[in-house]
Design an enzyme around this catalytic site. Structure first.
Site: not given
Ligand SMILES: Cc1ncc(C[n+]2csc(CCOP(=O)(O)OP(=O)(O)O)c2C)c(N)n1
Ligand SMILES: [Mg+2]
Lengths: 179, 580
Positions: B165, B115-116
């Site tokens: 992240k 996702f993204q």
């Protein structure tokens, strides 16, 4: 358009090859051949690239804009040794083998695999010689062929040792490999 | 320091160590750890929440262009990162020191279309000076140091750091004892002394020498040296769009802007000159016109910090790679004493007189403003610029940011740029519509005590006007926006009128009531439809303690002249519609 052989030393970091290729493509130069691999110094790759360009000094200058590019030389007019390698899977029924083998010995090619109706031939030489060899064996029927890019090295004392361009990491700080 | 920190904390520490005070961005999933850490640093690292990442990027550019310092922008992975692409490309073209920080999906899902997830390092490879993907927290101190070094040294430019992240979340004891390892990056600052002497020889033997001062003068802070050098040899100085501010336009040696919408006398002088000394300009095609016809009689000296610019567009006789300021200092040191320059000075006054004669004959400022055709217009755009120029110069302490289009060229032509370097900021190389409003926001943050004017077309304004909300939220009272509202994508319409049989495909443009829109954002909004109301509106904007927008509803179909049609020689300028 004139073909130029450029040899470059690259700091071995992720993405460096795509940077080089992307740059050459987007500046509109055609890559005729490219080969890259480790150099004599860990952390430095040596690249040989053959490009078509009227403005080769621009190619060289643009390459220098890349952070990881350490040294670029246009060796087109220098005395160099140039080599290219090819592997050819040739249609080789038993009746033709004798002729093929003698052809190979003339060119210094090696037979590295023999199947029931095929042979794999490995041949290394100057790009011109590789070209000739291919033409000579073509009539037998080439089933598969693969050529490496050209690699070039300047003869004699000239040329560049990759070690000149990297400083050993000092004061105990490991320089991250960035991957 | 032996305390373990998270990657995100290390990022904050690294930025503070490099002197960063302000960042412009928008948070999102992948970059959230950075925002989490930012909370503890909020007194030292100001975060400006923009309304679109493009706005954040241009704001960081504006900050960088106005100060010479690093601009920092932030986006999350995927769409956040791709929204930064336009300002990054803009910064690349205009050599702006920009650091783009993007969050990336976790390293365990990288490459799996998570996702993204977007390959932003791949996307930005051709539009960054360099970029990084960091997956390992231990690399962060080094990468930030190296990235900022690359962005701000040599020929400045944008650098992007994409950080997974997990690398932001993991902890480590940062190692700040960093020695940069950049064997392939060694910018040349000092010009070659032999070439410098060669340049002096050429300039001294010239009868019709010219200086082109480009962006490099501004970036190197070389304006004083430039002026002194020009004065010592009495050489007329041309300022490119990005060279505006290198010398005040009211200086006796300043002759104005060259190129597509430059002045006739400037372009003619280039075509006549025998030695052309370009410092820090890159012979962009908007300057040279058809390059093969450019400066046919001139020996060319070119100073640029980027060797690849030299000889790229025009042939060069004396190449000098180096920093504009250091090269000018060396040139000044090597100049012969004034006693030996007497003959040169005689030639110089003849040459200058010739240029000024051409200027008197052709110079636009008065002539174009007073053209008979404009007599019946209730608001010719020229009247807005005249009033702005007069008022701003009387007040001082201003900076102007322009967008892209006709209004941009009029600003460059019609405002008297006497305010010094970094007071005229525009998107030149990329010509990015939507630059002005967010860039003005960055400038206003850098200089809260100055008045920052954004001059923008109705088209470009509608691309990024959402940043009016950011300006309001940040309490920036020193921003004034002048919309030059002609109801068209004017510059494109001009080309259609002059060269494409007035086929106005996709150029007539409507908009909301801009003054009301500004009011909706909490600004003051003023609408001006007649020349006689221009001055009072500008005065009101200055008197207002808060952001103000003036919607100047100018005559719709006015063209920018003079003009060099594309691919024509700069000697072939057209001065009116009838010559197209
Ligand atoms: C992002 C972007 N899209 C398209 C263009 C092409 N373009 C150049 S000038 C221009 C017209 C600008 O119109 P406006 O903002 O109203 O300014 P004007 O020329 O009317 O002063 C356009 C569309 C551009 N430069 N940038
Ligand atoms: Mg418009």
């Amino acid at each position: 358009m004139k073909k130029h052989t450029i040899v470059a030393l690259l700091q071995d970091r992720p993405g460096v090859l795509s940077r080089v290729i992307g740059l050459i493509r987007r500046r509109g130069y055609n890559i005729e051949s490219l080969a890259v691999g480790h150099s004599e110094t860990p952390g430095v790759s040596r690249l040989t690239i053959v490009v078509e360009s009227e403005h080769v000094e621009q190619v060289v200058k643009q390459l220098y804009r890349l952070i990881e590019v350490l040294k670029v030389s246009d060796v087109t007019d220098d005395p160099t040794v140039e080599r290219e390698m090819t592997m050819i899977k040739l249609h080789a029924p038993p009746a033709a083998r004798h002729e093929i083998i003698s052809m190979c010995s003339v060119f210094g090619a090696r037979i590295v695999d023999v199947g029931s109706n095929t042979m794999i031939i490995e041949m290394t030489g100057t790009p011109g010689k590789v070209e000739n060899f291919i033409e000579v064996v073509r009539p037998y029927g080439i089933k598969e062929m693969m050529r490496t890019g050209r690699i070039a090295m300047v003869r004699g004392a000239r040329g560049h040792n990759a070690g000149e361009y990297v400083e050993p990491a000092t004061n105990g700080v490991a320089v991250p490999a960035l991957n | 320091m032996t305390k373990p920190l998270t990657g995100a904390q290390i990022m904050c520490e690294a930025l503070i160590r490099e002197g960063v005070e302000v960042m412009f961005g928008i948070p999102g999933g992948a970059i959230m750890p950075f925002y989490y850490a930012m909370w503890d640093y909020r007194d030292r690292l100001r975060h400006v929440l923009c309304r679109h990442e493009q706005g954040a990027g241009h704001a960081a550019e504006g900050y960088a262009r106005a100060t010479g310092r690093l601009g920092v922008c932030i986006g999350t992975s995927g769409p956040g990162a791709t929204n930064l692409v336009t300002p990054i490309a803009d910064a690349m073209m205009d050599s702006t020191p920009l650091l783009a920080i993007t969050g990336q999906v976790g390293s365990h899902v990288l490459g799996k279309d998570a996702f993204q997830e977007t390959d932003i390092t791949g996307i930005t490879m051709p539009i960054t000076k360099h970029n990084y993907l960091v997956k390992n927290v231990d690399e962060l101190p080094y990468v930030f140091k190296e990235a900022i070094h690359i962005a701000t040294t040599g020929r400045p430019g944008p650098v992007l750091i994409d950080i997974t992240k997990d690398a932001m979340q993991k902890t480590t004891v940062p190692n700040w004892d960093i020695k940069l390892n950049l064997p392939g990056y060694k910018p040349t600052y000092q010009g070659n002394r032999r070439q410098i002497r060669e340049a002096i020889k050429l300039l001294i033997s010239a009868k019709k020498p010219l200086i082109i001062a480009g962006h490099g003068i501004i970036m190197a802070g070389a304006h004083r040296e430039l002026q002194e050098f020009a004065e010592r040899l009495r050489i007329p100085v041309i300022t490119t769009l990005h060279g505006i501010g290198a010398i005040p336009e009211n200086h006796p040696l300043a002759i104005g802007m060259p190129g597509m919408h430059g002045w006739v006398h400037v372009n003619r002088a280039i075509q006549e000159c025998d030695v052309l000394f370009n410092i820090g300009g890159r012979f962009d095609d908007r300057v040279t016109g058809k390059a093969s016809t450019f400066a046919p009689n001139a020996r060319i000296i070119h100073v640029d910090i980027d060797p690849s610019e030299i000889g790229k567009n025009v042939r060069v006789d004396v190449p000098i790679v180096g920093d504009a300021r250091l090269v000018l200092q060396a040139l000044l040191e090597d100049l012969p004493p004034p006693s030996e320059l007497a003959e040169l000075h005689t030639h110089a006054s003849d040459w200058m007189e010739h240029i000024r004669e051409m200027q008197d004959k052709h110079q636009g400022k008065q002539q174009y403003k007073n053209r008979a055709a404009m007599a019946n217009m209730s608001l010719p755009p020229h009247d807005v610029y005249e009033a702005l120029s007069r008022t701003l110069n009387a007040r001082g302490n201003y900076r102007v940011v322009t967008d892209v289009g006709q209004h941009q060229m009029w600003a460059a032509q019609l405002i008297d740029w006497n305010q010094g370097p970094r007071t005229h900021i525009t998107s030149g190389g990329a010509g990015t519509m939507g630059f002005a409003v967010p860039a003005a926001l960055g400038v206003a943050i850098a200089y809260p005590n100055e008045t920052v004017w954004a001059i923008v077309g109705d088209g470009g304004f509608q691309m990024t006007n959402q940043e009016m909300a950011t300006i309001m939220q940040e309490g920036l009272k020193n921003i004034k926006v002048a919309v030059i509202n002609n109801g068209y994508l004017g510059m494109v319409r001009q080309w259609q009128e002059l060269f494409e049989h007035k086929r106005y495909s996709g150029t007539p443009l409507s908009g909301p009531n801009f003054a009301k829109l500004a009011e909706a954002y909490g600004w003051k909004g003023i609408t001006v439809e007649r020349s006689e109301d221009v001055q009072s509106a500008i005065d009101e904007a200055h008197a207002t303690d808060g952001p103000v927008l003036i919607d100047f509803r100018v005559e719709r179909e006015v063209n920018v002249f003079p003009m060099v049609p594309q691919n024509k020689s700069i000697g072939e300028m057209i001065l009116s519609e009838s010559q197209a």
